[in-house]
Design an enzyme around this catalytic site. Structure first.
Site, PDB file in Angstrom:
ATOM      1  N   ARG A 212      12.707 -29.087  17.150  1.00  0.00           N
ATOM      2  CA  ARG A 212      11.774 -30.132  16.720  1.00  0.00           C
ATOM      3  C   ARG A 212      11.680 -31.314  17.684  1.00  0.00           C
ATOM      4  O   ARG A 212      10.585 -31.780  18.009  1.00  0.00           O
ATOM      5  CB  ARG A 212      12.178 -30.694  15.338  1.00  0.00           C
ATOM      6  CG  ARG A 212      11.650 -29.932  14.173  1.00  0.00           C
ATOM      7  CD  ARG A 212      12.670 -29.938  13.069  1.00  0.00           C
ATOM      8  NE  ARG A 212      13.831 -29.208  13.527  1.00  0.00           N
ATOM      9  CZ  ARG A 212      13.971 -27.889  13.391  1.00  0.00           C
ATOM     10  NH1 ARG A 212      13.056 -27.214  12.756  1.00  0.00           N
ATOM     11  NH2 ARG A 212      15.027 -27.259  13.877  1.00  0.00           N
ATOM     12  N   THR A 213      12.815 -31.834  18.113  1.00  0.00           N
ATOM     13  CA  THR A 213      12.761 -33.073  18.899  1.00  0.00           C
ATOM     14  C   THR A 213      12.012 -32.821  20.204  1.00  0.00           C
ATOM     15  O   THR A 213      11.088 -33.558  20.562  1.00  0.00           O
ATOM     16  CB  THR A 213      14.189 -33.593  19.166  1.00  0.00           C
ATOM     17  OG1 THR A 213      14.860 -33.703  17.902  1.00  0.00           O
ATOM     18  CG2 THR A 213      14.171 -34.945  19.846  1.00  0.00           C
TER      19      THR A 213
ATOM     20  N   LYS B 180      25.398 -26.988  40.125  1.00  0.00           N
ATOM     21  CA  LYS B 180      25.982 -27.141  41.468  1.00  0.00           C
ATOM     22  C   LYS B 180      26.950 -28.310  41.501  1.00  0.00           C
ATOM     23  O   LYS B 180      27.445 -28.673  42.570  1.00  0.00           O
ATOM     24  CB  LYS B 180      24.871 -27.388  42.499  1.00  0.00           C
ATOM     25  CG  LYS B 180      23.834 -26.294  42.604  1.00  0.00           C
ATOM     26  CD  LYS B 180      22.786 -26.724  43.647  1.00  0.00           C
ATOM     27  CE  LYS B 180      21.491 -25.995  43.462  1.00  0.00           C
ATOM     28  NZ  LYS B 180      20.377 -26.692  44.128  1.00  0.00           N
TER      29      LYS B 180
ATOM     30  N   ARG C  72      18.876 -35.540  25.226  1.00  0.00           N
ATOM     31  CA  ARG C  72      19.839 -35.128  24.181  1.00  0.00           C
ATOM     32  C   ARG C  72      21.111 -34.711  24.881  1.00  0.00           C
ATOM     33  O   ARG C  72      21.077 -33.925  25.845  1.00  0.00           O
ATOM     34  CB  ARG C  72      19.290 -33.984  23.334  1.00  0.00           C
ATOM     35  CG  ARG C  72      20.349 -33.424  22.391  1.00  0.00           C
ATOM     36  CD  ARG C  72      19.784 -32.485  21.375  1.00  0.00           C
ATOM     37  NE  ARG C  72      19.002 -33.199  20.385  1.00  0.00           N
ATOM     38  CZ  ARG C  72      18.465 -32.626  19.313  1.00  0.00           C
ATOM     39  NH1 ARG C  72      18.647 -31.333  19.099  1.00  0.00           N
ATOM     40  NH2 ARG C  72      17.757 -33.334  18.449  1.00  0.00           N
TER      41      ARG C  72
ATOM     42  N   HIS D   6      20.563 -40.616  16.278  1.00  0.00           N
ATOM     43  CA  HIS D   6      19.307 -39.908  16.581  1.00  0.00           C
ATOM     44  C   HIS D   6      18.199 -40.847  16.093  1.00  0.00           C
ATOM     45  O   HIS D   6      17.593 -40.621  15.041  1.00  0.00           O
ATOM     46  CB  HIS D   6      19.293 -38.565  15.849  1.00  0.00           C
ATOM     47  CG  HIS D   6      18.228 -37.605  16.276  1.00  0.00           C
ATOM     48  ND1 HIS D   6      17.154 -37.957  17.080  1.00  0.00           N
ATOM     49  CD2 HIS D   6      18.058 -36.280  15.987  1.00  0.00           C
ATOM     50  CE1 HIS D   6      16.384 -36.892  17.265  1.00  0.00           C
ATOM     51  NE2 HIS D   6      16.913 -35.873  16.614  1.00  0.00           N
TER      52      HIS D   6
END
Ligand code: CP
Length: 312
Positions: A59-60, A88, A109, A137
């Site tokens: 969703r986000t 890397k 996130r 959030h």
């Protein structure tokens, strides 16, 4: 309309914003839905949302991408860090700095608390916290409170149950911080091992009407105007055996719904696993998919306000 306090600001914690800011954003969210497709598509023309997701999301990420497209902007990003130069050995700081060079706003996130605050200090562009560890959030809480307004036409005076994983659920903390701006009764329902982290709410708890429960009793269910149900966050348990002990503890189904107020609104940030039965999805009480759809509209308004002092 009040001043736009979102312009060029990072959205790290919901606690950085006031009830006037929420009111401004909710009005803007209502207004953006009245624009024509063409009007809406002019807002972010030529602008880019850059993102990186160190944790899974449906969703986000997709609602932000959809929101940015709907206001005429573009998105580019990393949803699978295995395909990036992090593999890397590139540092978090260099990764964020680089994304900010190619974007006008950066969405992140990350599994660590504090990751968005740190990123906002490194990035040349505003940062949006799309979920930081078990901490916060914030844009989820904005759309949660917006959904409550849309359903109940008010927030003050409501009894709101927050049910499930109150220890690890980051949406829970952002929502409680947001609700601390309103006059609400909050009923926190969890097994004792997933109780709210008192150290994270100690400064607001005394000024809020907050009640703790371990069970969904008849008396409690008859009291609630809103049930905010959350998933047990399996991925944050140090020991999976502990998770298995409480898996499936709360299940909101037709039998639970019969014991509630007839107009109770059931919200969930999603994804759900087994805490809400799909058999109630088509009832008038089930608001969680409408809530997810508000995510696109509210994030369109938020991006507009962040990118332009006078959004439209
Ligand atoms: N509500 C929410 O954050 O959902 P995702 O994890 O799918 O982004």
């Amino acid at each position: 309309m009040a001043d736009n306090k979102f312009f060029k600001r990072s959205i790290v914690s919901i606690r950085d914003f006031t009830v006037d800011d929420f009111t401004y954003l909710f009005d803007l969210t209502d207004r953006i839905q009245t624009l024509t497709t063409n009007e809406r598509g002019e807002i972010a023309k030529g602008l880019i949302l850059g993102y990186i997701f160190y944790e899974y999301s449906t969703r986000t990420r997709l609602s932000f991408e959809s929101a940015m497209a709907s206001i005429g902007g573009r998105s580019l990003g990393i949803s699978d860090i295995d395909s990036s130069s992090i593999m890397k050995g590139e540092s978090y700081a260099d990764t964020i700095k680089t994304i900010s060079l190619y974007s006008d706003v950066v969405l992140i996130r990350h599994p660590s608390d504090g990751s968005s605050r740190y990123a906002s200090e490194i990035s040349d562009k505003p940062v949006i916290n799309g979920g930081s560890g078990s901490e916060e959030h914030p844009t989820q809480a904005m759309l949660d409170v917006y959904t409550i307004f849309k359903e109940k036409k008010r927030v003050d005076g409501l009894s709101i149950g927050i049910i499930g994983d109150l220890k690890y659920g980051r949406t829970v903390y952002s929502l409680i911080y947001a609700l601390s701006n309103y006059d609400v009764n909050i009923h926190l329902v969890s097994p004792s091992m997933l109780k709210i982290r008192n150290e994270s709410i100690y400064d607001i708890a005394n000024n809020m009407k907050m009640f703790h429960h371990t069970e969904l009793t008849d008396d409690l269910l008859k009291e609630l105007d809103v049930m905010y149900v959350t998933r047990i966050q399996r991925e944050r348990f140090p020991d999976l055996q502990e998770y298995k002990k409480i898996q499936g503890l709360y299940n909101i189904d037709e039998n639970v719904l019969k014991r509630c107020k007839s107009d109770v609104s059931i919200l969930h940030p999603l994804p759900r696993v087994d805490e809400i039965s799909s058999s109630i999805d088509n009832t008038k009480n089930a608001v969680y998919f409408k809530q997810a759809s508000y995510g696109k509209e509210l994030r369109s308004a938020l991006l507009s306000a962040l990118l332009h002092e006078k959004p439209f």
